[in-house]
Design a protein around this motif. Structure first.
Motif, PDB file in Angstrom:
ATOM      1  N   SER A 167      12.658   1.179  -2.017  1.00  0.00           N
ATOM      2  CA  SER A 167      12.269   0.529  -0.690  1.00  0.00           C
ATOM      3  C   SER A 167      12.622   1.095   0.517  1.00  0.00           C
ATOM      4  O   SER A 167      12.568   0.280   1.688  1.00  0.00           O
ATOM      5  N   GLY A 168      13.410   2.239   0.720  1.00  0.00           N
ATOM      6  CA  GLY A 168      13.972   2.802   1.843  1.00  0.00           C
ATOM      7  C   GLY A 168      14.904   3.753   1.662  1.00  0.00           C
ATOM      8  O   GLY A 168      14.405   4.690   1.009  1.00  0.00           O
ATOM      9  N   GLY A 169      16.130   3.814   1.709  1.00  0.00           N
ATOM     10  CA  GLY A 169      17.226   4.775   1.269  1.00  0.00           C
ATOM     11  C   GLY A 169      16.983   6.097   1.936  1.00  0.00           C
ATOM     12  O   GLY A 169      16.043   6.021   2.988  1.00  0.00           O
ATOM     13  N   TRP A 170      17.498   7.149   1.357  1.00  0.00           N
ATOM     14  CA  TRP A 170      17.331   8.359   2.035  1.00  0.00           C
ATOM     15  C   TRP A 170      16.016   8.914   2.097  1.00  0.00           C
ATOM     16  O   TRP A 170      15.447   9.504   3.047  1.00  0.00           O
ATOM     17  N   SER A 171      15.145   8.562   1.264  1.00  0.00           N
ATOM     18  CA  SER A 171      13.649   8.985   1.207  1.00  0.00           C
ATOM     19  C   SER A 171      12.762   8.188   2.122  1.00  0.00           C
ATOM     20  O   SER A 171      11.630   8.519   2.099  1.00  0.00           O
ATOM     21  N   GLY A 172      13.322   7.043   2.641  1.00  0.00           N
ATOM     22  CA  GLY A 172      12.218   6.265   3.358  1.00  0.00           C
ATOM     23  C   GLY A 172      11.338   5.525   2.396  1.00  0.00           C
ATOM     24  O   GLY A 172      10.176   5.266   2.870  1.00  0.00           O
ATOM     25  N   GLY A 173      11.605   5.564   1.046  1.00  0.00           N
ATOM     26  CA  GLY A 173      10.856   4.607   0.392  1.00  0.00           C
ATOM     27  C   GLY A 173       9.805   5.582  -0.606  1.00  0.00           C
ATOM     28  O   GLY A 173       9.005   5.050  -1.303  1.00  0.00           O
ATOM     29  N   ARG A 174       9.963   6.954  -0.337  1.00  0.00           N
ATOM     30  CA  ARG A 174       9.215   7.627  -1.026  1.00  0.00           C
ATOM     31  C   ARG A 174       9.575   7.670  -2.631  1.00  0.00           C
ATOM     32  O   ARG A 174       8.699   7.876  -3.568  1.00  0.00           O
ATOM     33  N   GLY A 175      10.753   7.515  -2.744  1.00  0.00           N
ATOM     34  CA  GLY A 175      11.379   7.575  -4.322  1.00  0.00           C
ATOM     35  C   GLY A 175      12.402   8.629  -4.532  1.00  0.00           C
ATOM     36  O   GLY A 175      12.944   9.031  -3.702  1.00  0.00           O
ATOM     37  N   VAL A 176      12.669   8.750  -6.070  1.00  0.00           N
ATOM     38  CA  VAL A 176      13.745   9.574  -6.254  1.00  0.00           C
ATOM     39  C   VAL A 176      13.573  10.333  -7.540  1.00  0.00           C
ATOM     40  O   VAL A 176      12.916   9.796  -8.501  1.00  0.00           O
ATOM     41  N   VAL A 177      14.260  11.547  -7.635  1.00  0.00           N
ATOM     42  CA  VAL A 177      14.459  12.158  -8.897  1.00  0.00           C
ATOM     43  C   VAL A 177      15.762  11.884  -9.509  1.00  0.00           C
ATOM     44  O   VAL A 177      16.575  12.318  -8.645  1.00  0.00           O
ATOM     45  N   ALA A 178      16.005  10.985 -10.696  1.00  0.00           N
ATOM     46  CA  ALA A 178      17.268  11.018 -10.998  1.00  0.00           C
ATOM     47  C   ALA A 178      17.382  11.681 -12.235  1.00  0.00           C
ATOM     48  O   ALA A 178      16.511  11.562 -13.322  1.00  0.00           O
ATOM     49  N   GLU A 179      18.486  12.530 -12.432  1.00  0.00           N
ATOM     50  CA  GLU A 179      18.641  13.072 -13.740  1.00  0.00           C
ATOM     51  C   GLU A 179      19.940  12.731 -14.487  1.00  0.00           C
ATOM     52  O   GLU A 179      21.004  12.313 -13.934  1.00  0.00           O
ATOM     53  N   GLY A 184       0.629  -1.261   0.120  1.00  0.00           N
ATOM     54  CA  GLY A 184       0.123   0.131   0.000  1.00  0.00           C
ATOM     55  C   GLY A 184       0.969   1.148   0.100  1.00  0.00           C
ATOM     56  O   GLY A 184       0.248   2.131  -0.315  1.00  0.00           O
ATOM     57  N   GLU A 185       2.120   1.112   0.244  1.00  0.00           N
ATOM     58  CA  GLU A 185       2.866   2.379   0.489  1.00  0.00           C
ATOM     59  C   GLU A 185       3.164   2.456  -0.841  1.00  0.00           C
ATOM     60  O   GLU A 185       3.434   1.718  -1.909  1.00  0.00           O
ATOM     61  N   LEU A 186       3.445   3.832  -1.505  1.00  0.00           N
ATOM     62  CA  LEU A 186       3.960   4.365  -2.640  1.00  0.00           C
ATOM     63  C   LEU A 186       5.212   4.760  -2.752  1.00  0.00           C
ATOM     64  O   LEU A 186       5.771   5.450  -1.924  1.00  0.00           O
ATOM     65  N   SER A 187       5.959   4.432  -4.129  1.00  0.00           N
ATOM     66  CA  SER A 187       7.059   5.227  -4.316  1.00  0.00           C
ATOM     67  C   SER A 187       7.158   6.023  -5.787  1.00  0.00           C
ATOM     68  O   SER A 187       6.341   5.426  -6.591  1.00  0.00           O
ATOM     69  N   THR A 188       7.922   6.986  -6.049  1.00  0.00           N
ATOM     70  CA  THR A 188       7.901   7.413  -7.304  1.00  0.00           C
ATOM     71  C   THR A 188       9.156   7.650  -7.999  1.00  0.00           C
ATOM     72  O   THR A 188      10.173   8.049  -7.165  1.00  0.00           O
ATOM     73  N   VAL A 189       9.507   7.356  -8.956  1.00  0.00           N
ATOM     74  CA  VAL A 189      10.528   7.688  -9.610  1.00  0.00           C
ATOM     75  C   VAL A 189      10.446   8.698 -10.805  1.00  0.00           C
ATOM     76  O   VAL A 189       9.522   8.386 -11.746  1.00  0.00           O
ATOM     77  N   VAL A 190      10.939   9.934 -10.776  1.00  0.00           N
ATOM     78  CA  VAL A 190      11.034  10.830 -11.744  1.00  0.00           C
ATOM     79  C   VAL A 190      12.217  10.684 -12.430  1.00  0.00           C
ATOM     80  O   VAL A 190      13.176  10.960 -12.000  1.00  0.00           O
ATOM     81  N   ALA A 191      12.280  10.585 -13.829  1.00  0.00           N
ATOM     82  CA  ALA A 191      13.512  10.519 -14.631  1.00  0.00           C
ATOM     83  C   ALA A 191      13.717  11.821 -15.563  1.00  0.00           C
ATOM     84  O   ALA A 191      12.634  11.966 -16.210  1.00  0.00           O
TER      85      ALA A 191
END
Length: 242
Positions: free
Chosen positions: A128-140, A4-11
């Motif tokens: 799944s975790g990391g700095w964002s606590g599983g919220r996701g990442v903006v990767a450029e 039920g938790e969500l994560s987002t990847v913005v490329a």
């Protein structure tokens, strides 16, 4: 990550001087996501090769050095860090020396494969975790939307015309966008883009990738435009600009 938790990847991809680093950092900050500067990874690999005395023209030696690269990426968008072998190289990798030679690593297909593998691992860790606590990442970078994270929730090609890109990079590097500063910056922008375009397409959006042209936009306007793309993608985590 719990069900039920969500994560987002913005490329975010784009050419030199398009503003992708500044914009991506700010978008990540506003959305509470981690920030991954993949270009910094190529710069760090270049710094490492030079530090270790590896000739950049020796493709196999460069690839081997990159496989051994002791790199740690700090992904807090408010204070991203790049550490190699315990040494903070965040400032060193922005030098003209590195800028003028990074394409030797960026166009090495074996080095790209290794750094791409690490980038996918970092992105997956933020799911799944990391700095964002599983919220996701903006990767450029230059191949995030097509090679590293083609399944990202949001994919953006951030571009600008050559004059705007040259002026931005000149102000960043030389503190001025007069004719002399632009001339001194041209190699870093035009030549590097030409070199890197031999191994990856980052100037024309692939299918499903949204183009944002920042030629006539300032930083805040560009951030708002990218946040708008995130919002239109239906990301439940997207928040209004603040």
């Amino acid at each position: 990550m719990e069900a039920g938790e969500l994560s987002t990847v913005v490329a975010v991809d784009g050419p030199s001087g398009s503003g992708k680093s500044s914009v991506s950092r700010e978008v990540a900050r506003r959305l509470g996501l981690a920030y991954l500067d993949t270009g910094a990874m190529y710069r760090a690999a270049t710094w490492w090769c030079l530090d270790q005395g590896v000739p950049l023209g020796d493709g196999p030696a460069v690839a081997a050095a990159v496989r051994d690269l002791p790199l740690v990426m700090g992904m807090d968008p408010a204070a991203p860090t790049v550490t190699v072998g315990g040494r903070d190289v965040g400032a060193a990798i922005r030098s003209t020396e590195i800028s003028s030679q990074v394409s030797a690593v960026a166009t090495n297909l074996d080095a790209r494969a290794e750094l791409g593998r690490r980038q996918r691992e970092l992105i997956e860790a933020e799911r799944s975790g990391g700095w964002s606590g599983g919220r996701g990442v903006v990767a450029e970078g230059r191949d995030i939307t097509t090679v590293v994270a083609p399944d990202a929730d949001v994919r953006v090609l951030l571009t600008a015309d050559e004059a705007a890109r040259l002026a931005r990079r000149a102000r960043e590097v030389h503190g001025s966008d007069d004719a002399a500063a632009i001339a001194a910056t041209r190699d870093q922008v035009v030549r590097r883009d030409a070199d890197d375009s031999t191994v990856v397409e980052f100037q024309v959006a692939a299918d499903g990738v949204v183009t944002v042209d920042s030629s006539e936009l300032d930083l805040e306007q560009t951030v708002v435009a990218v946040l708008g793309v995130v919002g239109r993608a239906g990301d439940p985590q997207a928040r209004a600009p603040r």
